[in-house]
Enzyme design. Structure first.
Site, PDB file in Angstrom:
ATOM      1  N   ASP A   1       0.695  -1.165  -0.032  1.00 60.01           N
ATOM      2  CA  ASP A   1       0.122   0.113   0.009  1.00 60.01           C
ATOM      3  C   ASP A   1       0.981   1.193  -0.002  1.00 60.01           C
ATOM      4  OD1 ASP A   1      -2.257  -1.748   0.288  1.00 60.01           O
ATOM      5  OD2 ASP A   1      -1.886  -1.728   2.473  1.00 60.01           O
TER       6      ASP A   1
ATOM      7  N   LYS B   1       2.276   2.497  -5.007  1.00 60.33           N
ATOM      8  CA  LYS B   1       2.947   1.808  -6.068  1.00 60.33           C
ATOM      9  C   LYS B   1       2.357   1.816  -7.470  1.00 60.33           C
ATOM     10  CE  LYS B   1       3.397  -2.439  -4.335  1.00 60.33           C
ATOM     11  NZ  LYS B   1       2.867  -1.865  -2.968  1.00 60.33           N
TER      12      LYS B   1
ATOM     13  N   GLY C   1      -4.135  -4.269  -4.569  1.00 64.42           N
ATOM     14  CA  GLY C   1      -5.325  -3.452  -4.842  1.00 64.42           C
ATOM     15  C   GLY C   1      -4.455  -2.075  -5.193  1.00 64.42           C
ATOM     16  N   HIS C   2      -4.569  -1.601  -6.591  1.00 66.52           N
ATOM     17  CA  HIS C   2      -3.752  -0.525  -7.097  1.00 66.52           C
ATOM     18  C   HIS C   2      -4.811   0.567  -7.408  1.00 66.52           C
ATOM     19  CE1 HIS C   2       0.348  -2.586  -7.848  1.00 66.52           C
ATOM     20  NE2 HIS C   2      -0.124  -2.569  -6.406  1.00 66.52           N
TER      21      HIS C   2
ATOM     22  N   GLN D   1       2.100  -5.850  -2.950  1.00 68.99           N
ATOM     23  CA  GLN D   1       2.720  -5.872  -1.587  1.00 68.99           C
ATOM     24  C   GLN D   1       3.917  -5.238  -1.575  1.00 68.99           C
ATOM     25  OE1 GLN D   1       1.674  -9.254  -3.473  1.00 68.99           O
ATOM     26  NE2 GLN D   1      -0.336  -8.175  -2.964  1.00 68.99           N
TER      27      GLN D   1
END
Ligand code: IMP
Length: 426
Positions: A13, A16, A40-41, A225
């Site tokens: 988180d 990225k 999750g991006h 991650q």
């Protein structure tokens, strides 16, 4: 030609998605190398927000080819859902633009069922997984009983593999965890449909990437991650089951190290973590709440409130060490506006000693008390700054101190969620 790796330098988180999205503008190929839809991006483009879990962030640039590498574990149902959502918003997700490694392992319904059941049975010592089936899928891979994406192309053999696997998994689900058994026929039928839709996307992506590099294309390796969640180098057992570190990029994509010219570590200007595990600089006060609220620290995948704290430079130095980071992208600097003084953990106190290293043993890490250095904060809104010189002196000093502590320069500084809200430094 060069490849750049974008690596999470914390517990995931780090932002990225935004950094990858920006660098993707100058790339020909963007490749995810590990993890699955536990990631999750979030990418903000104008008024549009895209939340991506499997598809690499580069998909929003029409000329970029995106690759889901062999080190990933892929739930095809979720991948197709995400592709459909992108297509509905006008994004081209055809096989010309999106490739899936035939070596990637599949997440099957029993992995998800077992992830949830194992977490429940751990009770108080639950790891706080995303319950996406990641750990059980990687466990099968290591046990050599996993099923790979390429195997979907032979439906009869695939159905047989599923039947054999479900037989064993049903024993576990029913006898150990008291759950309902799964139907191998239903799973095989469901995956037959997925195979039809994904058939044209399946490829030997290592061969594709090496050929692209030989042709002079620019490759971006997109990490998911973060270093502290790495199966070997993270805060084991409070980790994910893959290798978010740079070694994972090479294995997960099937590339040699000579291609990597930049290894960019992404770190927030403070620290966050979702899920369980030690977190020496965690805050349980108003400052922690400020970081959650101003930084919108809720998980993209699970919606969980993230744990927050001061920047941990001991952990950051460790991320530089295990990845050989060449530079940092410092994100969310704007979230610190209004906090005064600021703190950075520069060492730990543990068992009466001062430590400047990040311990391997989580029990030792849990006993570590941060040794803080205080720096003056700033009040000015910095979200409009586009050069380093436009930042208030206190913000510049904060960044400079992080660079000194990490031993590498911060070449990108993010001061807001938009692509444009970024300071580029040579
Ligand atoms: P798993 O990857 O679902 O097995 O979860 C293992 C640990 O990694 C949990 O603490 C999760 O919260 C954490 N985790 C997994 N993926 C991410 C991510 O993309 N960002 C932050 N934490 C993650």
């Amino acid at each position: 030609m060069p490849a750049i790796a974008v690596i999470g330098a914390q517990w995931g988180d780090e932002g990225k998605g935004k950094i990858t999205d920006m660098l993707a503008a100058e790339s020909d190929v963007v490749a995810r190398y590990g993890g699955g839809d536990n990631a999750g991006h979030t990418v903000v483009v104008g008024n549009d927000t895209f939340k991506l879990h499997l598809v690499p962030s580069g998909i929003l640039y029409p000329r970029v080819v995106c690759v889901l590498g062999g080190g990933m574990v892929v739930n095809p149902r979720r991948l197709l859902q995400e592709m459909d959502e992108l297509a509905a918003r006008g994004v081209d997700v055809s096989a010309r633009r999106l490739l899936l490694s035939n070596r990637a392992h599949l997440i099957l319904p029993y992995h998800i069922a077992l992830d949830g059941a194992a977490e429940r049975s751990r009770g108080q010592s639950a790891l706080g997984t995303t319950k996406r089936g990641i750990g059980p899928a990687y466990a099968d891979k290591a046990a050599r009983s996993g099923i790979r994406a390429g195997e979907m192309l032979d439906p009869a053999a695939f159905a047989e593999r599923v039947r054999a696997a479900v037989l064993t998994k049903n024993e576990l689900l029913t006898r150990v965890y008291g759950q309902e058994p799964l139907s191998p026929e239903e799973i095989a039928a469901e995956y037959r449909e997925y195979a039809l839709r994904l058939r044209s996307h399946l490829a030997d992506t290592s061969a594709f990437l090496v050929e692209a590099l030989r042709e002079g294309k620019q490759l971006l390796c997109e990490g998911a991650q973060g270093t502290l969640l790495d199966l070997d180098h993270g805060t084991y057992p409070y980790v994910t089951s893959s290798y978010p570190t740079v070694g994972g990029a090479l294995i997960g994509l099937g590339l040699g190290p000579q291609h990597l010219t930049r290894i960019l570590g992404v770190t927030k200007a403070y620290q966050t973590r979702v899920g369980a595990g030690p977190f020496p600089t965690e805050l349980h006060d108003d400052t922690g709440d400020h970081l959650v609220e101003v930084g919108h620290e809720y998980g993209t995948t699970t919606g969980r409130r993230r744990r927050t704290g001061w920047l941990d430079a001991v952990a950051l130095r460790y991320a530089v060490q295990v990845n050989g980071l060449s530079e940092l992208a410092l994100t969310k600097l704007d979230v610190l506006t209004g906090l005064n003084p600021l703190r950075i953990a520069v060492a730990y106190m543990c068992d009466g000693e001062t430590w400047d290293h990040f311990p391997a043993d989580v029990r030792a890490l849990a006993r570590c008390q941060p040794v803080y250095e205080e720096l003056p904060g700033w009040e000015e809104d910095i979200s409009g700054a586009r050069t380093f010189e436009e930042l208030p002196q206190e913000a510049r000093d904060y960044v400079t101190r992080i660079e000194e502590l990490a031993g590498v320069p911060a070449t990108l500084i993010s001061v807001g969620p938009e692509r444009e809200q970024t300071i580029h430094r040579p």
